[in-house]
Design an enzyme around this catalytic site. Structure first.
Site, PDB file in Angstrom:
ATOM      1  N   ARG A  61      81.856  55.648  62.846  1.00  0.00           N
ATOM      2  CA  ARG A  61      81.858  54.907  61.577  1.00  0.00           C
ATOM      3  C   ARG A  61      80.470  55.033  60.949  1.00  0.00           C
ATOM      4  O   ARG A  61      79.483  55.200  61.658  1.00  0.00           O
ATOM      5  CB  ARG A  61      82.109  53.409  61.820  1.00  0.00           C
ATOM      6  CG  ARG A  61      83.466  53.084  62.385  1.00  0.00           C
ATOM      7  CD  ARG A  61      84.558  53.214  61.329  1.00  0.00           C
ATOM      8  NE  ARG A  61      85.821  52.686  61.799  1.00  0.00           N
ATOM      9  CZ  ARG A  61      86.720  53.349  62.527  1.00  0.00           C
ATOM     10  NH1 ARG A  61      86.470  54.594  62.902  1.00  0.00           N
ATOM     11  NH2 ARG A  61      87.857  52.781  62.879  1.00  0.00           N
ATOM     12  N   ASP A  87      59.630  53.341  50.663  1.00  0.00           N
ATOM     13  CA  ASP A  87      59.692  54.587  51.447  1.00  0.00           C
ATOM     14  C   ASP A  87      58.372  54.884  52.176  1.00  0.00           C
ATOM     15  O   ASP A  87      58.342  55.745  53.050  1.00  0.00           O
ATOM     16  CB  ASP A  87      60.028  55.776  50.542  1.00  0.00           C
ATOM     17  CG  ASP A  87      61.451  55.721  50.011  1.00  0.00           C
ATOM     18  OD1 ASP A  87      62.180  54.780  50.369  1.00  0.00           O
ATOM     19  OD2 ASP A  87      61.831  56.618  49.239  1.00  0.00           O
ATOM     20  N   THR A 141      56.032  51.070  47.402  1.00  0.00           N
ATOM     21  CA  THR A 141      57.216  51.859  47.712  1.00  0.00           C
ATOM     22  C   THR A 141      57.772  51.460  49.056  1.00  0.00           C
ATOM     23  O   THR A 141      57.016  51.344  50.037  1.00  0.00           O
ATOM     24  CB  THR A 141      56.966  53.396  47.735  1.00  0.00           C
ATOM     25  OG1 THR A 141      57.786  53.984  48.745  1.00  0.00           O
ATOM     26  CG2 THR A 141      55.557  53.775  48.042  1.00  0.00           C
TER      27      THR A 141
HETATM   28  O1  F6P Z   1      62.028  55.402  45.935  1.00  0.00           O
HETATM   29  C1  F6P Z   1      62.586  54.382  46.660  1.00  0.00           C
HETATM   30  C2  F6P Z   1      64.052  54.489  46.738  1.00  0.00           C
HETATM   31  O2  F6P Z   1      64.344  53.344  47.446  1.00  0.00           O
HETATM   32  C3  F6P Z   1      64.623  55.749  47.411  1.00  0.00           C
HETATM   33  O3  F6P Z   1      64.638  55.701  48.796  1.00  0.00           O
HETATM   34  C4  F6P Z   1      65.999  55.812  46.814  1.00  0.00           C
HETATM   35  O4  F6P Z   1      66.517  57.114  46.845  1.00  0.00           O
HETATM   36  C5  F6P Z   1      65.755  55.347  45.439  1.00  0.00           C
HETATM   37  O5  F6P Z   1      64.719  54.416  45.507  1.00  0.00           O
HETATM   38  C6  F6P Z   1      66.985  54.793  44.765  1.00  0.00           C
HETATM   39  O6  F6P Z   1      66.623  54.123  43.619  1.00  0.00           O
HETATM   40  P1  F6P Z   1      67.575  53.743  42.411  1.00  0.00           P
HETATM   41  O7  F6P Z   1      68.986  53.785  42.868  1.00  0.00           O
HETATM   42  O8  F6P Z   1      67.138  52.380  42.011  1.00  0.00           O
HETATM   43  O9  F6P Z   1      67.281  54.722  41.348  1.00  0.00           O
END
Ligand code: F6P
Length: 369
Positions: free
Chosen positions: A282, A142, A140
């Protein structure tokens, strides 16, 4: 001949291919192992006809620095919630997990390595409980999985976010502006916090600490004298004001259960304007740029270590476990423990203290949160 099945699930992430390559290379030393990959997470197994790719050393040659995943991925549906179209055109979800486990057994698979984040590892645990010999590999950007010091892909995302902050500092300074950089981080603010410290931002807003607009405004005002000055705010996509909501859209994609986050940068600018903050502002939304492209060396190394360890766990039949990096070791931890609670930024975290020591405002009063 023994068979291992690799699955990549959830959002893609730099380093997935490096894990796949490491599993295949390590398996090739054993002579009697064949490595297969299911296309688009478990969909490749569930589809009729199945879509399974044979992963030989030849196939994975040189993929360690390629972004994405050569066996594709999905963050929709899955064996426990397979989307089915009803006669009236609406969709519902059916549980195909038992059927899938039987199919994998019929395919003569001895071990399944599921490379994915929190959602994917929940699926791993549930499949393990149904009798599937599963091993998880934590992925991940995140970095929100606990039970491991870090996940691959995260440092690459931090690098990309930091590079963006570096670039925006120069344009912000030239124009006497505030820039809000919106980075990924649904519920965990690790990317924002690391990029803010690395890039020297003035403000960092994360989902774990709902911000006080007055504190943010005061910090930004302190950066301007008679209209001259600049500042950079790094905000996680999941950041929100105290007593406020995250900014998101409901998705209409079939089988997609997440909220589509995005827009906190613009929302913050409006809040600051409404509160009387005068300088130009911005926003820049980095979005999926943080997930695409080549993994940095750190993530390639971590991915290689995860891949080799995962295969060695398969050799030892160490199932129902997830590979975990516990510096300086690579160990295996029960999947059920790894999915209990996410890895969130807490007030007592060392990096929060560092950020505060550098004068970065987290949008809250750390002495009276
Ligand atoms: O879980 C990882 C992540 O990068 C999040 O931070 C984000 O909200 C999500 O994936 C977005 O994923 P997708 O647009 O591919 O569904």
């Amino acid at each position: 001949m023994k068979r291992i099945l690799i699955v990549t699930g959830g959002g893609d992430c730099p380093g997935l291919n490096a894990v796949i390559r490491a599993i295949v290379k390590r398996a090739s030393q054993e002579k009697d192992w064949e490595v297969l990959g299911s296309i688009q997470a478990f969909n490749g197994v569930l589809w009729e006809p199945t879509e399974i790719k044979v992963l030989t050393p030849e196939v994975v040659k040189g993929i360690h620095f390629q972004g994405g995943t050569i066996i594709e991925t999905t963050n929709k549906g899955g064996p426990f919630a397979w989307p089915v179209k009803n006669a009236d055109g609406t969709w519902s979800a059916v549980d195909r997990s038992v059927e899938m486990v039987r199919k994998i057994q019929y395919m003569g698979i001895d071990a399944v390595i599921n490379i994915g984040g929190d959602g994917s590892q929940r699926i791993s645990q549930a499949l393990f409980e149904l009798g599937l010999p599963v091993i998880g590999v934590p992925k991940t950007i995140d970095n929100d999985l606990s039970s491991t010091d870090s996940t691959f892909g995260f440092q690459t995302a931090v690098e990309i976010a930091t590079e963006a902050v570096d670039k925006l500092v120069t344009t912000a300074a030239s124009h006497n502006r505030v820039f809000v950089v919106e980075v990924m981080g649904r519920y965990a603010g690790w990317i924002a916090l690391n990029a803010a410290v690395a890039g020297g931002a003035e403000v960092c807003l994360i989902p774990e600490f709902p911000y006080d607009l007055n504190i943010v405004k005061e910090k930004l005002e302190s950066r301007f004298t008679r209209g001259r000055g600049f500042a950079v705010v790094v905000a996680s996509e999941g950041a929100r004001p105290k007593n406020g909501q995250m900014v998101y859209e409901q998705s209409d994609e079939v089988g997609y259960e997440n909220l589509r986050l995005g827009g906190i940068g613009r929302a913050l600018i409006k809040q600051l304007k409404d509160a009387g903050f005068a300088p130009d502002m911005r926003e820049t939304v980095l979005g999926h740029l943080q997930r695409g492209g080549i993994p940095i060396a750190y993530d390639r190394v971590l991915s290689a270590q995860f891949g080799v360890k995962a295969f060695e766990m398969a050799l030892k039949k160490d199932f129902g476990k997830m590979v975990s990096y516990r510096h300086p070791y690579f160990v295996s931890v029960p999947l059920k423990d790894a999915i209990v609670k996410p890895n969130f930024v807490t007030l007592d975290n060392a990096l929060v203290k560092t950020a505060s020591g550098l004068g970065i405002s987290l949008g809250i009063d750390l002495n009276n949160p």
